[in-house]
Scaffold this motif. Structure first.
Motif, short mmCIF file in Angstrom:
data_model
loop_
_atom_site.label_atom_id
_atom_site.label_comp_id
_atom_site.label_asym_id
_atom_site.label_seq_id
_atom_site.Cartn_x
_atom_site.Cartn_y
_atom_site.Cartn_z
N GLY A 130 0.78 -1.22 0.00
CA GLY A 130 0.00 0.00 0.00
C GLY A 130 0.82 1.28 0.00
O GLY A 130 0.28 2.37 -0.23
N LYS A 131 2.11 1.17 0.27
CA LYS A 131 2.96 2.35 0.31
C LYS A 131 3.39 2.79 -1.09
O LYS A 131 3.29 2.04 -2.07
CB LYS A 131 4.22 2.06 1.15
N TYR A 132 3.95 3.98 -1.15
CA TYR A 132 4.45 4.58 -2.40
C TYR A 132 5.98 4.49 -2.38
O TYR A 132 6.62 4.72 -1.36
CB TYR A 132 4.00 6.03 -2.44
N VAL A 133 6.57 4.13 -3.53
CA VAL A 133 8.03 4.07 -3.62
C VAL A 133 8.53 4.77 -4.88
O VAL A 133 7.81 4.86 -5.88
CB VAL A 133 8.55 2.62 -3.62
N GLU A 134 9.76 5.26 -4.79
CA GLU A 134 10.42 5.87 -5.93
C GLU A 134 11.78 5.19 -6.10
O GLU A 134 12.53 5.04 -5.14
CB GLU A 134 10.63 7.36 -5.70
N LEU A 135 12.08 4.82 -7.33
CA LEU A 135 13.36 4.20 -7.66
C LEU A 135 14.07 5.11 -8.65
O LEU A 135 13.47 5.56 -9.63
CB LEU A 135 13.13 2.80 -8.27
N ARG A 136 15.35 5.33 -8.41
CA ARG A 136 16.09 6.31 -9.19
C ARG A 136 17.12 5.65 -10.09
O ARG A 136 17.76 4.66 -9.71
CB ARG A 136 16.78 7.30 -8.26
N CYS A 137 17.28 6.23 -11.28
CA CYS A 137 18.29 5.74 -12.23
C CYS A 137 19.09 6.91 -12.76
O CYS A 137 18.54 7.91 -13.25
CB CYS A 137 17.62 5.02 -13.40
N ASP A 138 20.44 6.80 -12.64
CA ASP A 138 21.35 7.78 -13.23
C ASP A 138 22.03 7.13 -14.43
O ASP A 138 22.87 6.25 -14.25
CB ASP A 138 22.41 8.20 -12.21
N PRO A 139 21.71 7.56 -15.63
CA PRO A 139 22.29 6.91 -16.81
C PRO A 139 23.73 7.37 -17.03
O PRO A 139 24.22 8.28 -16.36
CB PRO A 139 21.39 7.41 -17.94
N ILE A 140 24.38 6.74 -17.97
CA ILE A 140 25.71 7.17 -18.37
C ILE A 140 25.60 8.56 -18.98
O ILE A 140 24.69 8.84 -19.77
CB ILE A 140 26.32 6.17 -19.37
N SER A 141 26.52 9.42 -18.62
CA SER A 141 26.49 10.80 -19.09
C SER A 141 26.47 10.86 -20.62
O SER A 141 27.27 10.21 -21.28
CB SER A 141 27.72 11.55 -18.56
N GLY A 142 25.53 11.64 -21.13
CA GLY A 142 25.44 11.80 -22.58
C GLY A 142 24.51 10.83 -23.26
O GLY A 142 24.18 11.00 -24.44
N HIS A 143 24.07 9.80 -22.55
CA HIS A 143 23.14 8.84 -23.14
C HIS A 143 21.74 9.44 -23.16
O HIS A 143 21.21 9.86 -22.14
CB HIS A 143 23.14 7.54 -22.35
#
Lengths: 117, 115
Positions: free
Chosen positions: B16-29
């Motif tokens: 029932g909770k809310y989640v956020e997942l983060r992604c940092d791509p390779i620079s310039g992609h």
């Protein structure tokens, strides 16, 4: 829709020996790409080898080679001189060469490869 | 150079909770992809971005899932009202551009566990 099937849930090989992992796929397209990815316990997917469908010659990368049979829609991976570091989950993947299906990868269920010393 | 990074590495939450997942791509992609990998399965496509816009979100399972990439770099996958069936490893990948030839470089994933 395209599908990828890996019929071997698990394989074992003795160190220094050769092992072949199987993959079949289903598509109505004539132009596409096929891949083998390695996923160790760290979860990091690593590209092992790539094959363009329009190329008849089988791709090779050092100890890794493929047997690409386009008519049979088969794409097996052969690992020669197996090393302990080869132990991992291996995924076969398909990618359309046309924008109709975007750029997504379609994966099989994977094959666990165990290497015995 | 730095590869694709994902945070957190592991996330445990309650149903029932809310989640956020983060992604940092390779620079310039410019292209960024999200996949979900359930236990014992291969990754399944969720969504991909070309720049800031979602070019293909056909893999999102329902409207509880949403992803953004406001500045064309970092992306956040958001899951509302989490369910136990959402438990999986969420993988992010990036490539120089959304070209079928370009390799997708994967991050280490976020393992989400919904109790």
């Amino acid at each position: 829709a395209q599908t990828v099937t890996q019929s071997q849930p698990e394989m074992s090989v003795q160190e220094a020996e050769t092992v072949t992992l199987s993959c079949t796929y289903d598509t109505s397209e004539s132009d596409y790409y096929l891949f083998w990815y390695k996923q160790p316990p760290s979860r990091q997917m690593i590209l092992v080898i790539r094959q363009e469908a329009y190329k008849q010659q089988n791709a090779t990368e050092n100890r890794f080679s493929v047997n690409f049979q386009k008519a049979a829609k088969s794409f097996s991976l052969k690992i020669s001189d197996s090393q302990l570091g080869d132990a991992a989950m291996y995924f076969c993947a398909y990618r359309s060469a046309t924008k109709r299906y975007g750029n997504k990868l379609v994966f099989g269920a994977g094959t666990i490869l165990r290497v015995k010393s | 150079g730095a590869g694709v990074s994902q945070t957190p590495s592991n996330k445990v939450t309650e149903k029932g909770k809310y989640v956020e997942l983060r992604c940092d791509p390779i620079s310039g992609h410019t292209a960024l992809y999200w996949y979900r990998q359930s236990l014992g399965q291969g990754p399944e496509f969720l969504i991909y971005f070309q720049g800031t816009g979602a070019a293909d979100d056909s893999g999102l399972p329902n409207d509880r899932f949403f992803a953004v990439r406001p500045e064309g770099s970092v992306s956040t996958l958001k899951i509302q009202r989490t369910e136990r069936g959402d438990s999986a490893v969420y993988l992010c990948a990036s490539s120089p551009k959304a070209d079928t030839y370009n390799e997708q470089f994967f991050g280490p994933g976020t393992r989400l566990t919904v109790l």
